[in-house]
Design a protein around this motif. Structure first.
Motif, PDB file in Angstrom:
ATOM      1  N   VAL A 129       0.828  -1.318  -0.055  1.00 26.34           N
ATOM      2  CA  VAL A 129      -0.172  -0.019  -0.044  1.00 26.34           C
ATOM      3  C   VAL A 129       1.168   1.133   0.333  1.00 26.34           C
ATOM      4  CG1 VAL A 129      -0.250  -0.004   2.437  1.00 26.34           C
ATOM      5  CG2 VAL A 129      -1.802   1.249   0.822  1.00 26.34           C
ATOM      6  N   LYS A 176       0.265   2.460   7.648  1.00 25.07           N
ATOM      7  CA  LYS A 176      -0.531   1.672   6.458  1.00 25.07           C
ATOM      8  C   LYS A 176      -1.828   3.129   7.460  1.00 25.07           C
ATOM      9  CE  LYS A 176      -3.511  -1.754   5.526  1.00 25.07           C
ATOM     10  NZ  LYS A 176      -4.119  -3.060   5.293  1.00 25.07           N
ATOM     11  N   ARG A 221      -5.934   4.461   7.884  1.00 25.67           N
ATOM     12  CA  ARG A 221      -6.973   3.958   8.020  1.00 25.67           C
ATOM     13  C   ARG A 221      -7.998   3.835   7.244  1.00 25.67           C
ATOM     14  NH1 ARG A 221      -7.946   7.440  13.267  1.00 25.67           N
ATOM     15  NH2 ARG A 221      -5.994   6.223  15.134  1.00 25.67           N
ATOM     16  N   PRO A 222      -8.850   2.573   7.175  1.00 28.70           N
ATOM     17  CA  PRO A 222      -9.567   2.720   6.062  1.00 28.70           C
ATOM     18  C   PRO A 222     -10.435   3.986   4.977  1.00 28.70           C
ATOM     19  CG  PRO A 222      -9.957   0.887   6.764  1.00 28.70           C
ATOM     20  CD  PRO A 222      -9.546   2.223   7.428  1.00 28.70           C
ATOM     21  N   GLN A 223     -10.521   4.671   5.819  1.00 31.56           N
ATOM     22  CA  GLN A 223     -11.073   6.391   5.330  1.00 31.56           C
ATOM     23  C   GLN A 223     -10.518   6.933   4.181  1.00 31.56           C
ATOM     24  OE1 GLN A 223     -14.473   7.084   5.128  1.00 31.56           O
ATOM     25  NE2 GLN A 223     -13.719   9.194   4.404  1.00 31.56           N
ATOM     26  N   ARG A 224      -9.236   6.649   5.187  1.00 30.86           N
ATOM     27  CA  ARG A 224      -8.497   7.486   4.845  1.00 30.86           C
ATOM     28  C   ARG A 224      -7.474   6.578   3.742  1.00 30.86           C
ATOM     29  NH1 ARG A 224      -7.082  12.875   5.476  1.00 30.86           N
ATOM     30  NH2 ARG A 224      -6.565  12.843   7.254  1.00 30.86           N
ATOM     31  N   VAL A 225      -7.476   5.953   3.181  1.00 27.08           N
ATOM     32  CA  VAL A 225      -7.319   5.725   1.890  1.00 27.08           C
ATOM     33  C   VAL A 225      -8.408   5.777   0.914  1.00 27.08           C
ATOM     34  CG1 VAL A 225      -7.592   3.001   0.546  1.00 27.08           C
ATOM     35  CG2 VAL A 225      -6.354   2.848   3.457  1.00 27.08           C
ATOM     36  N   ARG A 226      -9.463   5.803   1.474  1.00 32.94           N
ATOM     37  CA  ARG A 226     -10.659   6.187  -0.014  1.00 32.94           C
ATOM     38  C   ARG A 226     -10.340   7.969   0.210  1.00 32.94           C
ATOM     39  NH1 ARG A 226     -13.839   3.105   3.488  1.00 32.94           N
ATOM     40  NH2 ARG A 226     -14.404   4.046   4.987  1.00 32.94           N
ATOM     41  N   VAL A 264      -9.781   2.566  -5.640  1.00 36.48           N
ATOM     42  CA  VAL A 264      -9.943   2.508  -3.693  1.00 36.48           C
ATOM     43  C   VAL A 264      -9.532   0.939  -4.095  1.00 36.48           C
ATOM     44  CG1 VAL A 264     -11.359   1.550  -1.318  1.00 36.48           C
ATOM     45  CG2 VAL A 264     -12.270   3.826  -2.998  1.00 36.48           C
ATOM     46  N   ALA A 318      -5.838  -0.240  -2.289  1.00 36.51           N
ATOM     47  CA  ALA A 318      -6.247  -0.850  -0.691  1.00 36.51           C
ATOM     48  C   ALA A 318      -4.915  -1.862  -1.210  1.00 36.51           C
ATOM     49  CB  ALA A 318      -8.236  -0.990  -0.443  1.00 36.51           C
ATOM     50  N   THR A 319      -5.144  -2.736  -1.499  1.00 38.80           N
ATOM     51  CA  THR A 319      -4.904  -4.364  -2.161  1.00 38.80           C
ATOM     52  C   THR A 319      -4.332  -4.089  -3.237  1.00 38.80           C
ATOM     53  OG1 THR A 319      -6.729  -5.187  -3.727  1.00 38.80           O
ATOM     54  CG2 THR A 319      -7.633  -4.407  -1.040  1.00 38.80           C
TER      55      THR A 319
END
Length: 70
Positions: free
Chosen positions: A6, A43, A45-50, A60, A64-65
């Motif tokens: 990531v 890494k 956080r998921p909200q920040r990745v978005r 996204v 993320a992946t």
């Protein structure tokens, strides 16, 4: 080909968007050292990745992946 992390995908997407770490930080309401951490060891956080994906114009899922298209 080895799968990217990531951290590497954030850096790659930022560079493709022709943004500096500072510019990305401003767009996200973050500090530049935080962007540096995301690109090296922490890494987000998921909200920040978005949010990062939206600002950089990538998917996204890819950010993320590593799966799918950027």
């Amino acid at each position: 080909m080895a799968k990217t992390t990531v951290h590497q995908r954030i850096q790659r997407a930022r560079e493709r968007a022709s943004m500096t770490q500072g510019e990305l930080a401003v767009a996200l309401g973050a500090q530049q050292p935080r962007v540096s951490q995301w690109e090296t060891r922490t890494k987000p956080r998921p909200q920040r990745v978005r949010q990062i994906a939206e600002v950089l114009g990538v998917s996204v899922a890819w950010l993320a992946t590593g799966e799918g298209k950027p």
